[in-house]
Design a protein around this motif. Structure first.
Motif, PDB file in Angstrom:
ATOM      1  N   MET A  63      31.919   8.597  39.733  1.00 58.28           N
ATOM      2  CA  MET A  63      30.810   8.938  40.635  1.00 58.28           C
ATOM      3  C   MET A  63      30.517   7.786  41.594  1.00 58.28           C
ATOM      4  O   MET A  63      30.232   8.011  42.771  1.00 58.28           O
ATOM      5  CB  MET A  63      29.567   9.317  39.826  1.00 58.28           C
ATOM      6  CG  MET A  63      29.735  10.598  39.034  1.00 58.28           C
ATOM      7  SD  MET A  63      28.214  11.291  38.283  1.00 58.28           S
ATOM      8  CE  MET A  63      27.442   9.891  37.515  1.00 58.28           C
ATOM      9  N   THR A  85      20.495   6.245  34.451  1.00 59.59           N
ATOM     10  CA  THR A  85      21.694   6.989  34.061  1.00 59.59           C
ATOM     11  C   THR A  85      21.379   7.977  32.945  1.00 59.59           C
ATOM     12  O   THR A  85      20.712   7.626  31.975  1.00 59.59           O
ATOM     13  CB  THR A  85      22.792   6.017  33.597  1.00 59.59           C
ATOM     14  OG1 THR A  85      23.026   5.080  34.640  1.00 59.59           O
ATOM     15  CG2 THR A  85      24.072   6.754  33.257  1.00 59.59           C
ATOM     16  N   THR A  99      31.359  15.362  42.183  1.00 64.02           N
ATOM     17  CA  THR A  99      30.262  14.427  42.434  1.00 64.02           C
ATOM     18  C   THR A  99      29.668  14.675  43.806  1.00 64.02           C
ATOM     19  O   THR A  99      30.390  14.787  44.793  1.00 64.02           O
ATOM     20  CB  THR A  99      30.754  12.967  42.349  1.00 64.02           C
ATOM     21  OG1 THR A  99      31.199  12.712  41.015  1.00 64.02           O
ATOM     22  CG2 THR A  99      29.665  11.979  42.710  1.00 64.02           C
ATOM     23  N   GLU A 100      28.345  14.748  43.826  1.00 61.52           N
ATOM     24  CA  GLU A 100      27.587  14.784  45.066  1.00 61.52           C
ATOM     25  C   GLU A 100      26.730  13.535  45.096  1.00 61.52           C
ATOM     26  O   GLU A 100      26.074  13.207  44.104  1.00 61.52           O
ATOM     27  CB  GLU A 100      26.717  16.029  45.134  1.00 61.52           C
ATOM     28  CG  GLU A 100      27.540  17.305  45.158  1.00 61.52           C
ATOM     29  CD  GLU A 100      26.680  18.557  45.228  1.00 61.52           C
ATOM     30  OE1 GLU A 100      25.795  18.610  46.103  1.00 61.52           O
ATOM     31  OE2 GLU A 100      26.908  19.448  44.405  1.00 61.52           O
ATOM     32  N   GLU A 114      21.950   8.074  45.121  1.00 62.10           N
ATOM     33  CA  GLU A 114      21.788   8.965  43.976  1.00 62.10           C
ATOM     34  C   GLU A 114      23.097   9.726  43.805  1.00 62.10           C
ATOM     35  O   GLU A 114      23.592  10.332  44.763  1.00 62.10           O
ATOM     36  CB  GLU A 114      20.649   9.950  44.231  1.00 62.10           C
ATOM     37  CG  GLU A 114      20.454  10.943  43.110  1.00 62.10           C
ATOM     38  CD  GLU A 114      19.363  11.947  43.426  1.00 62.10           C
ATOM     39  OE1 GLU A 114      18.371  11.974  42.692  1.00 62.10           O
ATOM     40  OE2 GLU A 114      19.508  12.674  44.425  1.00 62.10           O
ATOM     41  N   LYS A 116      25.309  12.571  41.362  1.00 63.57           N
ATOM     42  CA  LYS A 116      25.171  13.649  40.381  1.00 63.57           C
ATOM     43  C   LYS A 116      26.548  14.249  40.159  1.00 63.57           C
ATOM     44  O   LYS A 116      27.228  14.641  41.114  1.00 63.57           O
ATOM     45  CB  LYS A 116      24.207  14.706  40.920  1.00 63.57           C
ATOM     46  CG  LYS A 116      23.977  15.877  40.008  1.00 63.57           C
ATOM     47  CD  LYS A 116      22.918  16.832  40.560  1.00 63.57           C
ATOM     48  CE  LYS A 116      23.367  17.391  41.885  1.00 63.57           C
ATOM     49  NZ  LYS A 116      22.509  18.421  42.427  1.00 63.57           N
ATOM     50  N   SER A 118      28.926  17.182  38.221  1.00 61.80           N
ATOM     51  CA  SER A 118      28.817  18.510  37.615  1.00 61.80           C
ATOM     52  C   SER A 118      30.198  19.062  37.308  1.00 61.80           C
ATOM     53  O   SER A 118      31.198  18.657  37.898  1.00 61.80           O
ATOM     54  CB  SER A 118      28.046  19.466  38.529  1.00 61.80           C
ATOM     55  OG  SER A 118      28.716  19.620  39.762  1.00 61.80           O
ATOM     56  N   VAL A 123      25.234  20.376  35.790  1.00 68.50           N
ATOM     57  CA  VAL A 123      25.121  18.920  35.874  1.00 68.50           C
ATOM     58  C   VAL A 123      25.495  18.299  34.528  1.00 68.50           C
ATOM     59  O   VAL A 123      24.990  18.712  33.486  1.00 68.50           O
ATOM     60  CB  VAL A 123      23.700  18.494  36.289  1.00 68.50           C
ATOM     61  CG1 VAL A 123      23.553  16.978  36.263  1.00 68.50           C
ATOM     62  CG2 VAL A 123      23.367  19.023  37.682  1.00 68.50           C
ATOM     63  N   LYS A 126      24.048  11.952  35.797  1.00 71.24           N
ATOM     64  CA  LYS A 126      23.405  11.535  37.041  1.00 71.24           C
ATOM     65  C   LYS A 126      22.983  10.081  36.914  1.00 71.24           C
ATOM     66  O   LYS A 126      22.810   9.563  35.801  1.00 71.24           O
ATOM     67  CB  LYS A 126      22.227  12.434  37.389  1.00 71.24           C
ATOM     68  CG  LYS A 126      21.172  12.562  36.335  1.00 71.24           C
ATOM     69  CD  LYS A 126      20.145  13.607  36.732  1.00 71.24           C
ATOM     70  CE  LYS A 126      19.154  13.844  35.603  1.00 71.24           C
ATOM     71  NZ  LYS A 126      18.143  14.820  35.978  1.00 71.24           N
ATOM     72  N   GLU A 128      21.533   6.394  39.564  1.00 67.55           N
ATOM     73  CA  GLU A 128      21.347   5.726  40.844  1.00 67.55           C
ATOM     74  C   GLU A 128      22.284   4.528  40.847  1.00 67.55           C
ATOM     75  O   GLU A 128      22.323   3.773  39.873  1.00 67.55           O
ATOM     76  CB  GLU A 128      19.897   5.287  41.045  1.00 67.55           C
ATOM     77  CG  GLU A 128      18.962   6.452  41.268  1.00 67.55           C
ATOM     78  CD  GLU A 128      17.527   6.032  41.544  1.00 67.55           C
ATOM     79  OE1 GLU A 128      17.224   4.809  41.563  1.00 67.55           O
ATOM     80  OE2 GLU A 128      16.699   6.937  41.730  1.00 67.55           O
TER      81      GLU A 128
END
Length: 138
Positions: A63, A85, A99-100, A114, A116, A118, A123, A126, A128
Motif C-alpha cells: 500500500m 494501521t 489499494t486506493e 491515507e 486503504k 481491499s 476493506v 488501512k 496513514e
C-alpha cells in the motif's frame, strides 16, 4: 502505469516490488493500483505453509509503494511513518490487493497519505503513511 513504467519510478525489485499495476491516478492527489497475490511468492513457505496468509507488513509495504507512486514526479521518496494501521481481513494467495490512496496533506518535504487496501471490494487493511522526499524545492 504498467510494470515497466512502475520500475522506472520505484527502486524496489523482486521480491520487494509489491505493485503490479496502477489503474488510475491524479498526481499529488490520489491513486489506485493493485498487487496480485500468488502462491509462488517466497514468504508463503513460512507464513504459514498449511494456511498461507500474506504478511501484514507486506500489505503495508504494498500500500505504501502504491501511495508513493502518487508523487512519482518527485525524486527519492522514502517511507518514514505508518500510523493508525488496522488489519481487518486476511489476504491469501489468489487475491488481488487493490489499494486506493488519497493525499491528506503535504508539509515541506513530507506528505501524509491515507491508504486503504481491499480484496473483492472488502476493506482488508488501512493506514496513514508519511513519506519524505529529497530534492524537493519548497
Amino acid at each position: 502505469m504498467d510494470i515497466k513504467e512502475i520500475m522506472t519510478k520505484l527502486n524496489h525489485r523482486y521480491p520487494f516490488l509489491l505493485v503490479d499495476r496502477i489503474v488510475e491516478r491524479e498526481p499529488d492527489k490520489w491513486i489506485k493500483g493493485y498487487k496480485n497475490i500468488t502462491f509462488n511468492e517466497p514468504y508463503f513457505n513460512g507464513h504459514f505453509p498449511e494456511n498461507p496468509i500474506f504478511p501484514g507488513v507486506l500489505i503495508i509495504e504494498s500500500m505504501a509503494q502504491i501511495g508513493g507512486l502518487m508523487f512519482s514526479e518527485k525524486e527519492k521518496g522514502f517511507l518514514v511513518g505508518v500510523d493508525k494501521t488496522k488489519f481487518i481481513h486476511f489476504v491469501r494467495p489468489g487475491d488481488q490487493l487493490v489499494t486506493e490512496a488519497t493525499k491528506i496533506k503535504e508539509f515541506g518535504q513530507y506528505a501524509k497519505v491515507e491508504v486503504k487496501g481491499s480484496v473483492d471490494g472488502k476493506v482488508v487493511a488501512k493506514a496513514e503513511v508519511t513519506y519524505y522526499f529529497e530534492n524537493v524545492e519548497e
